[in-house]
Design an enzyme around this catalytic site. Sequence first.
Site, mmCIF file in Angstrom:
data_model
loop_
_atom_site.group_PDB
_atom_site.id
_atom_site.type_symbol
_atom_site.label_atom_id
_atom_site.label_comp_id
_atom_site.label_asym_id
_atom_site.label_seq_id
_atom_site.Cartn_x
_atom_site.Cartn_y
_atom_site.Cartn_z
ATOM 1 N N ASP A 1 -16.051 -8.769 -31.216
ATOM 2 C CA ASP A 1 -14.946 -7.915 -30.790
ATOM 3 C C ASP A 1 -13.576 -8.536 -31.077
ATOM 4 O O ASP A 1 -12.686 -8.539 -30.228
ATOM 5 C CB ASP A 1 -15.077 -7.532 -29.313
ATOM 6 C CG ASP A 1 -16.241 -6.593 -29.070
ATOM 7 O OD1 ASP A 1 -16.663 -5.917 -30.031
ATOM 8 O OD2 ASP A 1 -16.727 -6.529 -27.931
ATOM 9 N N ASN B 1 -19.756 -5.094 -30.493
ATOM 10 C CA ASN B 1 -20.064 -3.664 -30.474
ATOM 11 C C ASN B 1 -18.832 -2.806 -30.759
ATOM 12 O O ASN B 1 -18.961 -1.699 -31.265
ATOM 13 C CB ASN B 1 -20.697 -3.267 -29.136
ATOM 14 C CG ASN B 1 -19.753 -3.455 -27.964
ATOM 15 O OD1 ASN B 1 -19.017 -4.433 -27.898
ATOM 16 N ND2 ASN B 1 -19.798 -2.546 -27.019
ATOM 17 N N HIS B 2 -17.632 -3.301 -30.507
ATOM 18 C CA HIS B 2 -16.433 -2.518 -30.779
ATOM 19 C C HIS B 2 -16.045 -2.536 -32.256
ATOM 20 O O HIS B 2 -15.523 -1.560 -32.773
ATOM 21 C CB HIS B 2 -15.247 -3.010 -29.952
ATOM 22 C CG HIS B 2 -15.291 -2.552 -28.537
ATOM 23 N ND1 HIS B 2 -14.635 -1.435 -28.091
ATOM 24 C CD2 HIS B 2 -15.931 -3.058 -27.468
ATOM 25 C CE1 HIS B 2 -14.871 -1.268 -26.811
ATOM 26 N NE2 HIS B 2 -15.649 -2.247 -26.399
ATOM 27 N N HIS C 1 -10.180 -7.946 -28.956
ATOM 28 C CA HIS C 1 -9.898 -6.511 -29.044
ATOM 29 C C HIS C 1 -8.518 -6.252 -29.645
ATOM 30 O O HIS C 1 -7.717 -5.477 -29.102
ATOM 31 C CB HIS C 1 -10.043 -5.836 -27.678
ATOM 32 C CG HIS C 1 -11.448 -5.829 -27.177
ATOM 33 N ND1 HIS C 1 -12.320 -4.814 -27.464
ATOM 34 C CD2 HIS C 1 -12.149 -6.731 -26.440
ATOM 35 C CE1 HIS C 1 -13.490 -5.076 -26.915
ATOM 36 N NE2 HIS C 1 -13.417 -6.237 -26.284
ATOM 37 N N ASP D 1 -13.882 -11.548 -27.808
ATOM 38 C CA ASP D 1 -13.349 -10.396 -27.074
ATOM 39 C C ASP D 1 -11.823 -10.328 -27.062
ATOM 40 O O ASP D 1 -11.206 -10.148 -26.027
ATOM 41 C CB ASP D 1 -13.888 -10.362 -25.637
ATOM 42 C CG ASP D 1 -15.359 -10.018 -25.607
ATOM 43 O OD1 ASP D 1 -15.707 -8.936 -26.093
ATOM 44 O OD2 ASP D 1 -16.163 -10.841 -25.127
#
Length: 124
Positions: free
Chosen positions: A49, A116-117, A11, A9
Site C-alpha cells: 500500500d 490490496n489498495h 497510501h 501503508d
Amino acid sequence: MLRILVANDYHLGYMKKDEIWSFDSFEAFEKICAFGKQKEVDFVLLGGDLFHENKPSCSTLAKTIEILCRYCLNDLPIKFQGVSDQTVNFPNRFGRVNYEDPHFNVGLPVFTIHGNHDDPAGVV
C-alpha cells in the site's frame, strides 16, 4: 550484517483533493526515506500500500518520484549483491535490477510489494 528498513501503508494519494490532508502521507513517506538515508540502511522494503489506488494520479506519481530521487539517487556504494538469476526475477527490458545498472546512480535501493489498495490486478 544487512540493515533493512521495512515500512508500509503510506497510501500516497489518499485524500488528494483535500487541502490539509493531501500532503500528510507524502510527508510521512519523505521522513522514512530521510531516516533510511540518515541511518545508512542497505535498502528499504516497502511492504504494501505505497499508493492508495492501483492507478495513482500523475501528481501522486510525480511527488513520489521526486521523493525517491531525492533520497535514493546518489553515489553511495551498494553493500549487497543479488545472487539469483535477475533475468527471471526482474523481467524488465534491462534484465537486471536498476541499482546494478551503470546508467543509474542508485545509492539507496527500494523494493516494494503491492498491497490490496495498490494491487495492479484490480480495483479496491
